[in-house]
Scaffold this motif. Structure first.
Motif, mmCIF file in Angstrom:
data_model
loop_
_atom_site.group_PDB
_atom_site.id
_atom_site.type_symbol
_atom_site.label_atom_id
_atom_site.label_comp_id
_atom_site.label_asym_id
_atom_site.label_seq_id
_atom_site.Cartn_x
_atom_site.Cartn_y
_atom_site.Cartn_z
ATOM 1 N N LYS A 54 9.300 2.757 3.687
ATOM 2 C CA LYS A 54 10.025 3.794 2.950
ATOM 3 C C LYS A 54 9.185 5.062 2.883
ATOM 4 O O LYS A 54 7.963 5.005 2.745
ATOM 5 N N ILE A 55 9.885 6.182 2.981
ATOM 6 C CA ILE A 55 9.257 7.495 2.787
ATOM 7 C C ILE A 55 10.021 8.187 1.662
ATOM 8 O O ILE A 55 11.258 8.221 1.667
ATOM 9 N N ILE A 56 9.287 8.709 0.702
ATOM 10 C CA ILE A 56 9.912 9.377 -0.438
ATOM 11 C C ILE A 56 9.363 10.793 -0.556
ATOM 12 O O ILE A 56 8.309 11.118 -0.029
ATOM 13 N N ASN A 57 10.105 11.631 -1.277
ATOM 14 C CA ASN A 57 9.676 13.020 -1.445
ATOM 15 C C ASN A 57 10.381 13.613 -2.656
ATOM 16 O O ASN A 57 11.482 13.185 -3.019
ATOM 17 N N THR A 58 9.732 14.580 -3.282
ATOM 18 C CA THR A 58 10.343 15.275 -4.405
ATOM 19 C C THR A 58 10.711 16.695 -3.998
ATOM 20 O O THR A 58 10.114 17.268 -3.086
ATOM 21 N N LYS A 59 11.685 17.243 -4.696
ATOM 22 C CA LYS A 59 12.088 18.621 -4.466
ATOM 23 C C LYS A 59 12.087 19.355 -5.796
ATOM 24 O O LYS A 59 12.743 18.931 -6.747
ATOM 25 N N VAL A 78 0.851 -1.189 0.000
ATOM 26 C CA VAL A 78 0.000 0.000 0.000
ATOM 27 C C VAL A 78 0.890 1.242 0.000
ATOM 28 O O VAL A 78 1.800 1.368 0.828
ATOM 29 N N SER A 79 0.620 2.144 -0.943
ATOM 30 C CA SER A 79 1.358 3.405 -0.995
ATOM 31 C C SER A 79 0.375 4.565 -0.988
ATOM 32 O O SER A 79 -0.792 4.422 -1.377
ATOM 33 N N ALA A 80 0.860 5.716 -0.536
ATOM 34 C CA ALA A 80 0.020 6.915 -0.501
ATOM 35 C C ALA A 80 0.870 8.155 -0.681
ATOM 36 O O ALA A 80 1.969 8.258 -0.136
ATOM 37 N N ASP A 81 0.342 9.080 -1.456
ATOM 38 C CA ASP A 81 0.858 10.445 -1.469
ATOM 39 C C ASP A 81 -0.056 11.204 -0.509
ATOM 40 O O ASP A 81 -1.222 11.444 -0.813
ATOM 41 N N VAL A 82 0.450 11.553 0.660
ATOM 42 C CA VAL A 82 -0.419 12.035 1.737
ATOM 43 C C VAL A 82 -0.786 13.514 1.607
ATOM 44 O O VAL A 82 -1.329 14.100 2.544
ATOM 45 N N ASN A 83 -0.534 14.094 0.453
ATOM 46 C CA ASN A 83 -0.684 15.536 0.249
ATOM 47 C C ASN A 83 -1.915 16.137 0.928
ATOM 48 O O ASN A 83 -3.022 15.642 0.807
ATOM 49 N N ALA A 105 3.024 11.319 -12.115
ATOM 50 C CA ALA A 105 3.986 10.650 -12.990
ATOM 51 C C ALA A 105 5.175 10.140 -12.185
ATOM 52 O O ALA A 105 5.703 9.050 -12.445
ATOM 53 N N PHE A 106 5.602 10.926 -11.189
ATOM 54 C CA PHE A 106 6.685 10.487 -10.321
ATOM 55 C C PHE A 106 6.284 9.216 -9.578
ATOM 56 O O PHE A 106 7.052 8.254 -9.510
ATOM 57 N N MET A 107 5.078 9.210 -9.000
ATOM 58 C CA MET A 107 4.636 8.046 -8.237
ATOM 59 C C MET A 107 4.524 6.822 -9.122
ATOM 60 O O MET A 107 4.931 5.716 -8.732
ATOM 61 N N ALA A 108 3.989 6.990 -10.316
ATOM 62 C CA ALA A 108 3.887 5.860 -11.246
ATOM 63 C C ALA A 108 5.276 5.338 -11.604
ATOM 64 O O ALA A 108 5.508 4.124 -11.646
ATOM 65 N N ASP A 155 -4.994 7.095 10.885
ATOM 66 C CA ASP A 155 -5.442 5.703 10.767
ATOM 67 C C ASP A 155 -5.186 5.140 9.380
ATOM 68 O O ASP A 155 -4.917 3.946 9.224
ATOM 69 N N LEU A 156 -5.280 5.985 8.360
ATOM 70 C CA LEU A 156 -5.048 5.536 6.985
ATOM 71 C C LEU A 156 -3.556 5.360 6.720
ATOM 72 O O LEU A 156 -3.133 4.375 6.107
ATOM 73 N N ILE A 157 -2.767 6.295 7.197
ATOM 74 C CA ILE A 157 -1.314 6.220 7.010
ATOM 75 C C ILE A 157 -0.749 4.985 7.713
ATOM 76 O O ILE A 157 0.217 4.371 7.238
ATOM 77 N N ALA A 158 -1.359 4.596 8.818
ATOM 78 C CA ALA A 158 -0.877 3.437 9.580
ATOM 79 C C ALA A 158 -0.899 2.153 8.768
ATOM 80 O O ALA A 158 -0.159 1.212 9.067
ATOM 81 N N GLY A 159 -1.721 2.101 7.711
ATOM 82 C CA GLY A 159 -1.806 0.903 6.883
ATOM 83 C C GLY A 159 -0.911 0.921 5.666
ATOM 84 O O GLY A 159 -1.009 0.033 4.805
ATOM 85 N N CYS A 160 -0.018 1.908 5.584
ATOM 86 C CA CYS A 160 0.818 2.072 4.392
ATOM 87 C C CYS A 160 2.205 1.451 4.556
ATOM 88 O O CYS A 160 2.776 1.451 5.643
ATOM 89 N N ASP A 161 2.743 0.991 3.438
ATOM 90 C CA ASP A 161 4.126 0.516 3.384
ATOM 91 C C ASP A 161 5.066 1.610 2.891
ATOM 92 O O ASP A 161 6.236 1.663 3.277
ATOM 93 N N ILE A 162 4.549 2.474 2.014
ATOM 94 C CA ILE A 162 5.348 3.537 1.401
ATOM 95 C C ILE A 162 4.493 4.800 1.355
ATOM 96 O O ILE A 162 3.322 4.742 0.967
ATOM 97 N N ILE A 163 5.070 5.926 1.753
ATOM 98 C CA ILE A 163 4.345 7.187 1.615
ATOM 99 C C ILE A 163 5.225 8.246 0.971
ATOM 100 O O ILE A 163 6.452 8.217 1.088
ATOM 101 N N VAL A 164 4.577 9.170 0.278
ATOM 102 C CA VAL A 164 5.218 10.390 -0.191
ATOM 103 C C VAL A 164 4.865 11.467 0.820
ATOM 104 O O VAL A 164 3.684 11.757 1.044
ATOM 105 N N CYS A 165 5.870 12.050 1.467
ATOM 106 C CA CYS A 165 5.591 13.014 2.532
ATOM 107 C C CYS A 165 6.764 13.969 2.704
ATOM 108 O O CYS A 165 7.908 13.537 2.894
#
Length: 336
Positions: free
Chosen positions: A232-237, A162-167, A278-281, A185-195
């Motif tokens: 994993k947590i990922i982010n763009t700059k 499960v991944s999420a962009d938590v924007n 596009a980044f997430m894909a 509660d939703l973030i708790a079920g994620c394996d990967i987030i963009v944050c």
């Protein structure tokens, strides 16, 4: 290959031709897009089976949106129909020092009034390997948040990534519950987030504690301590030179170290909407196919950079184009 499933609202997008302004428009071009659906579309274009789950009104606009995503290869069999309207947004494209602008008209959409019971997540996710959502969906309505929660729980039960962009979109949270009440509660079920640091503070009240040189790394460590399922947590700059010229890079944290991508310069932006999708894909593609974190980040940044050169919400860059940018070739040399 098992499919990737995404969940979220799709809207109609109306924009003046070229770089025209909305106030001077005599005609508007119609396309369709949505943060999560754009991820499925980009993956389908790269040959990854992808399905999108949403709700549309049962009239021409809803069916046109369905056909639009089917045309790029997205499995739309799980779409539900009902309600009265498709949400819309209007956009004008900026240039040089004039920024792009977006105006939303999405209140009371069919998606906002969905019934969570309409979606049989065990059936939808039975052949899936990945489920992706964003912080936009639970912001739209309580019923959308509930449907998202049920999807995440089912994915967890089935062992699906499960991944999420938590924007965080402040103006969307209007139905009586705050982002801090719903999102943890939703973030708790994620394996990967963009944050990023801003979203971590707004959603989770987490700020850098000064324990690391990188404030973002400190934030990531606190998030992982609070939500142990996250791997994993990922982010763009983004570097903003002008509306026409940006730079783009990305970082990843796996609980032990921060990995940084190269920086790509985008010298002539055509349409930046959908760049994050596009980044997430690209990142999901990298995880499924390349199976190397550095390569996944590089692929995702290259994919996102190319999306900025393509009109519409969906990234239609192909594998050869993305790999060319990954190799550092930004010349746009003619192919024939």
């Amino acid at each position: 290959m098992k499919k990737v499933v995404t969940f979220g609202e799709i809207m109609g997008r109306l924009s003046p031709p070229g770089y025209g302004r909305i106030v001077q428009a005599q005609s508007l071009n119609l396309t369709f897009g949505g943060g999560e659906a754009n991820v499925s579309a980009a993956l389908a274009h790269l040959g990854i089976p992808a399905a999108h789950v949403t709700k549309f009104p049962d009239h021409e606009m809803g069916h046109a949106a369905t056909a639009y995503f089917r045309k790029v290869g997205v499995d739309m069999q799980y779409v539900q129909y009902g309600g009265n309207r498709l949400g819309l947004y209007f956009t004008e494209f900026g240039a040089a020092m004039r920024p792009s602008k977006v105006v939303y008209d999405r209140s009371d959409s069919s998606f906002a009034h969905l019934d969570p019971k309409e979606f049989n997540w065990k059936e939808i996710l039975k052949d899936a390997q990945w489920f992706h959502w964003t912080g936009i969906s639970p912001a739209i309505s309580e019923s959308a948040a509930q449907a998202c929660k049920e999807a995440i729980k089912t994915a967890n039960d089935l062992g699906i990534t499960v991944s999420a962009d938590v924007n965080y979109r402040k103006n969307l949270w209007q139905y009586g519950k705050s982002v801090q009440e719903v999102m943890p509660d939703l973030i708790a079920g994620c394996d990967i987030i963009v944050c990023g640091k801003g979203d971590a503070e707004d959603i989770l009240n987490i700020v850098s504690d000064g324990s690391t040189k990188s404030g973002w790394e400190s934030v990531c460590k606190q998030i992982m301590a609070k939500f142990p399922k996250i791997k994993k947590i990922i982010n763009t700059k983004r570097g903003q030179i002008s509306a026409s010229q940006n730079t783009l890079s990305a970082t990843s944290f796996n609980g032990k170290q921060v990995l940084k991508s190269e920086t790509v310069e985008i010298s002539q932006i055509v349409d930046r909407i959908g760049g994050g999708d596009a980044f997430m894909a690209g990142y999901i593609y990298g995880n499924l196919i390349l199976k190397d974190e550095a390569q996944s980040l590089s692929f995702a940044v290259a994919a996102s950079a190319l999306k900025h050169t393509i009109e519409g919400d969906i990234n239609l860059a192909n594998l050869d184009e993305i790999e060319t940018v990954m190799k550092g070739d930004l010349t746009g040399r003619l192919k024939r």
